[in-house]
Enzyme design. Structure first.
Site, PDB file in Angstrom:
ATOM      1  N   CYS A 114     -23.233  -6.736  18.263  1.00  0.00           N
ATOM      2  CA  CYS A 114     -24.082  -5.887  17.432  1.00  0.00           C
ATOM      3  C   CYS A 114     -24.559  -4.663  18.235  1.00  0.00           C
ATOM      4  CB  CYS A 114     -25.272  -6.700  16.936  1.00  0.00           C
ATOM      5  SG  CYS A 114     -26.185  -5.838  15.664  1.00  0.00           S
ATOM      6  N   CYS A 171      13.545  20.922  16.725  1.00  0.00           N
ATOM      7  CA  CYS A 171      12.887  19.668  16.329  1.00  0.00           C
ATOM      8  C   CYS A 171      12.846  18.687  17.503  1.00  0.00           C
ATOM      9  CB  CYS A 171      13.637  19.046  15.154  1.00  0.00           C
ATOM     10  SG  CYS A 171      12.956  17.455  14.639  1.00  0.00           S
TER      11      CYS A 171
END
Lengths: 423, 445
Positions: A137, A382
């Protein structure tokens, strides 16, 4: 038919779908409804020693995508704010009424051996099949030296795990906080402490948004806000990586993993299982849509397993781990080129502008006979990065094709350009 | 008993029903709807929708701003390209412009509702009030005259004022807006939007409008040229075509545009007289506007008669569907031959027509329809009388690529020029570009 029942850390579950320790598992009625809906288990909302904590209002903030769908929630709610005894009586009742479902007790205590042990025993006596140590927590409780304040110190993770294992004869999961540098370190600590498993991830520390009118972070409590725990689909990639890291670590490889973090569908669950998880825990998706989402998780996973010829969860659990490697083990001779299917292209230009502005200037615009435009890939430019394929709004329109370059696989440690290469 | 008229216009509809029939055809998007619709936009690069817009509005840019909650920025993006973006959002035939070009069509989906989103953004800004979003350049000391306060003229005036000039607009009508105010169906321009837009547009300052001033009636082009540094003619098409058939003079036979104007200017629509059996002659959007409004006023039967086939009509498919869903009967390949009646029209007779060798010719057979109202929507034409020595082409004003007429210092745009398209959005573009041309001219003079 695929079999969804499974066993984790010695605990049998009718299916791998558990509710995580959180608001949906806060009370008898919630968990009852969850079991009625078909959930295999529930990790009860974290219990602490009395007196119970006091919660603030409001408690949730959300992060939305551009369609206003919620991709993440952050919360500032603390652990159970009801007396321990009330919770334990409800657990006992559900245990009696739903013998085939898993109830895991989540607990959190200050760094004090007796406090952890006494609390663990009380919860164990209520009839839970296992315990989960809340070391995650990231808000509120950590300011009191609990939650992530423990989870961030490996020695304390180890010590508290050991204390609990000494006190009870039950499987123990140590729940890990992601708010650290390397998840493997606390996982190894839990392992040393004798944990049967780890549950991860707890919520990610976050400020989910700022209200620009009141100039306060959300959620707003009387004009002010605080950081909270972030969860929901947005944290899934973080959780997948951490689960994989723990599953791949030789020292923790034997630990059971109950995966948590953005699991909303059967596909999410299957991905976590493929990376080694034995069960998955869900919270946000249930909070957004209700417990009924488990229906599709159950038959979606079963159908996936049927299609893939996996009879049990164990048949594919961890199957993706062998393909999850370090960057240094990737084949650098592998080459891809994007290919745009002209018959599917709707001429939006998104691939072009993405490549042109932010990648490799590899997509050319041409004029189409009879009006309109064409987008084609210049293979010389590319680099096969995939960006165009991802931004393309038409599924399958841009395909990434491997280049048959005839080169043998080579990773960086062996690469000719690596001056420190290993020959 | 049941047949007793309810309203003063002689139909069976109640006043409330008629009011309802003339409310917004498409109610404005709610913020939630706008958000969802905006999120459908793919944010195309060099987007086809922009190319399809005569005013080249940055459509992906304004929709993206709606998505981010930057509504003022969105409206400004629209208005900087098209100061009448509000009317265009409501009345543009988007189905043959931006929305036809939307790439979502190619993905097999409905296009983004660009018009509705545009209206949403612009109306937000206009409703919000406050400072006009555009600032004027330093005063140039030049005076520009504009003939016609329609879309072309007002667009020219706004851009010229923005560029620093002092503008005077002359219009023969008592209100500005041109066809936006007088010529579009009421349900497309609900809530007096044309006037709200004019008021907004004039908010830039530097524009004076003189009403009741018409070329040839106390206003001469030659005189304007002397008094102003440049003149823009946005006079539209003031004359209407005649059918040239017997009985055209009978009472009950009238121009559709006059009828639309009467509806638009009527404070109480239920006071507008409409026939029981209405025939509209024509195939354009004006014909549809007249036909649908007749039906919505309470006409029992409305028949739209067009000389050629449905696909030859200039009314868009969307408009034709609107007519059909409003119970308008479409009759194609029919040419009016005569109207008969005792003072007022009672019977309309049509000859069948067909195409032969690329020309329309009479085919065998005629038919007659009962009609107590015939609306002619067969197009408007230039009234050349007062245009003095401006060169004409195809019976409209000739201009070059910079909107210059044959007379130096005189510019023209909108429906009155030879490229005029009967489109508000094109008229706005004409006015805008002509203003830049005139700006260069007066500054070099």
């Amino acid at each position: 038919m695929a079999e969804l029942s499974c066993r984790i850390a010695g605990i049998d579950s009718v299916n791998p779908f558990w509710l995580a320790s959180a608001p949906p598992t806060d009370k008898y009625v919630n968990v009852l409804r969850a079991f009625q809906a078909g959930w295999g288990g529930a990790v009860w909302k974290t219990l602490g020693n009395d007196p119970p904590v006091v919660n603030a209002t409001s408690r949730y903030g959300v992060h939305r995508d551009q369609t206003r769908a919620i991709v993440g929630i952050n919360n500032i709610e603390l652990i159970s704010d009801r007396p321990l005894d009330v919770n334990l009586r409800e657990i006992e009742r559900l245990r009696r009424e739903w013998p085939d479902r898993v109830i895991i007790g989540s607990l959190m205590a200050p760094i004090d051996e007796q406090a952890w042990k006494e609390l663990a025993v009380k919860i164990a006596n209520a009839g839970v099949q296992g315990l989960e140590l809340n070391h995650g927590c990231p808000h509120g409780m950590c300011e009191r030296g609990m939650g992530s304040a423990v989870g961030q110190v490996p020695e304390m993770v180890e010590k508290t795990t050991r204390w609990v294992k000494e006190a009870v004869n039950l499987p123990v999961f140590t729940k890990l906080t992601p708010n650290i540098t390397d998840i493997v370190v606390p996982a190894e600590a839990a392992c040393r402490g004798g944990a049967d498993g780890v549950a991860l991830i707890n919520t990610v520390n976050s400020i989910v948004s700022v209200d620009l009118d009141s100039m306060s972070p959300r959620p707003i409590v009387d004009g002010k806000g605080t950081h909270g725990g972030y969860c929901g689909t947005a944290v899934k990639p973080i959780a997948l990586n951490m689960v994989a890291a723990v599953a791949r670590d030789p020292e923790t490889a034997g630990l059971a993993i109950s995966a948590i973090g953005g699991i909303a569908t059967w596909r999410d669950a299957a991905e976590f299982i493929a990376l080694g998880a034995g069960t998955v825990q869900v919270c946000t998706a249930a909070m957004l849509y209700g417990f009924r989402i488990v229906d599709d998780m159950i038959d979606g996973l079963a159908n996936f397993m049927e299609r893939s010829r996996y009879r049990t969860i164990e048949d594919f659990r961890g199957r993706a781990l062998k393909n999850t490697v370090d960057w240094n083990d990737l084949n650098l001779n592998f080459d891809l080129k994007a290919f745009i299917h002209q018959d599917m292209c709707i001429e939006c230009g998104r691939c072009h502008i993405a490549c042109e502005d932010t990648a490799h200037q590899a997509i050319r615009i041409g004029a189409k006979a009879g009006g309109g435009r064409t987008f084609t890939v210049d293979n010389r430019q590319c680099v096969g990065c995939n960006l165009c394929m991802h931004v393309c709004p038409v599924d399958g329109c841009i395909e990434m094709n491997p280049v048959a370059n005839g080169l043998p696989p080579v990773s960086w440690p062996h690469h000719p350009k690596n001056t420190l290469r290993v020959d | 008993m049941g047949m007793r008229p309810h309203t003063s216009n002689g139909t069976q509809l109640t006043r409330d029903q008629i009011e309802e029939n003339f409310a917004d055809l498409h109610p404005p998007l709610t913020p939630a709807q706008a958000g969802v619709e905006a999120s459908r936009c793919l944010y195309c690069y060099d987007a086809p929708c922009v190319k399809a817009c005569p005013t080249s509005i940055d459509i992906p840019g304004f929709i993206h701003r709606i998505r981010t909650g930057n509504l003022e920025g969105s409206a400004r993006t629209i208005l900087s390209a098209n100061i009448m973006g509000g009317t265009c959002g409501r009345a543009c035939p988007t189905e043959v412009l931006c929305e036809e070009a939307c790439v979502l069509n190619a993905r097999g989906e409905e296009p983004v509702r660009i018009g509705a989103l545009q209206r949403y953004a612009v109306e937000h800004l206009i409703a919000k009030g406050g400072d006009h979003p555009f600032k004027r350049a330093a005063p140039s000391g030049k005076k520009l005259a504009v003939i016609g306060a329609g879309p072309a003229g007002l667009s020219f005036a706004h851009r010229a004022a923005m560029l620093g000039h002092a503008v005077t607009v002359f219009d023969k009508k008592p209100k500005a807006g041109g066809l936006n105010e007088y010529g579009l169906a009421a349900y497309k321009m609900a809530n007096d939007f044309a006037q709200a837009e004019v008021k907004f547009l004039l908010g830039i300052g530097g524009i004076a409008i003189e009403y009741g001033k018409e070329l040839g009636h106390g206003l001469a082009l030659d005189d304007l040229k002397k008094r102003f540094d440049a003149v823009f003619v946005g006079a539209g098409l003031a004359a209407t075509n005649a059918l040239g058939v017997p009985g055209e003079e009978l009472s009950g036979v009238r121009d559709a545009l006059d009828f639309i104007e009467e509806i638009r200017q009527a404070r109480d629509k239920s006071a507008v007289r409409v026939g029981k059996n209405v025939i509209v002659i024509g195939g354009g959007n004006t014909a549809i506007d007249a036909a649908v409004q007749s039906k919505r006023l309470g006409a029992e039967s409305v028949t739209l008669v067009y000389r050629r086939g449905e696909n030859d009509m200039s009314a868009t498919g969307w408009e034709r569907d609107l007519a059909r869903t409003n119970d308008v009967v479409l009759r194609q390949w029919s040419v009016p031959v005569k109207f008969e009646g005792n003072g007022a029209v009672e019977i309309a007779t049509f000859a069948r027509a067909r195409m032969k060798g690329g020309k329309l010719e009479a085919a065998a057979g005629t038919f007659s329809l009962a009609a107590d109202m015939v609306l002619k929507a067969i197009g408007q034409k230039l009234d050349p009388g007062a245009l003095e020595n401006l060169r004409l082409e195809k019976n409209k004003v000739w201009v070059d690529a910079d909107y210059r007429t044959s007379v130096a210092g005189v510019y023209a745009g909108g429906d009155c020029i030879s490229s005029g398209e009967d489109l508000t959005v094109q008229a706005v573009e004409d006015g805008k570009r002509a203003a830049h041309a005139a700006d260069a001219y007066v500054r070099s003079a």
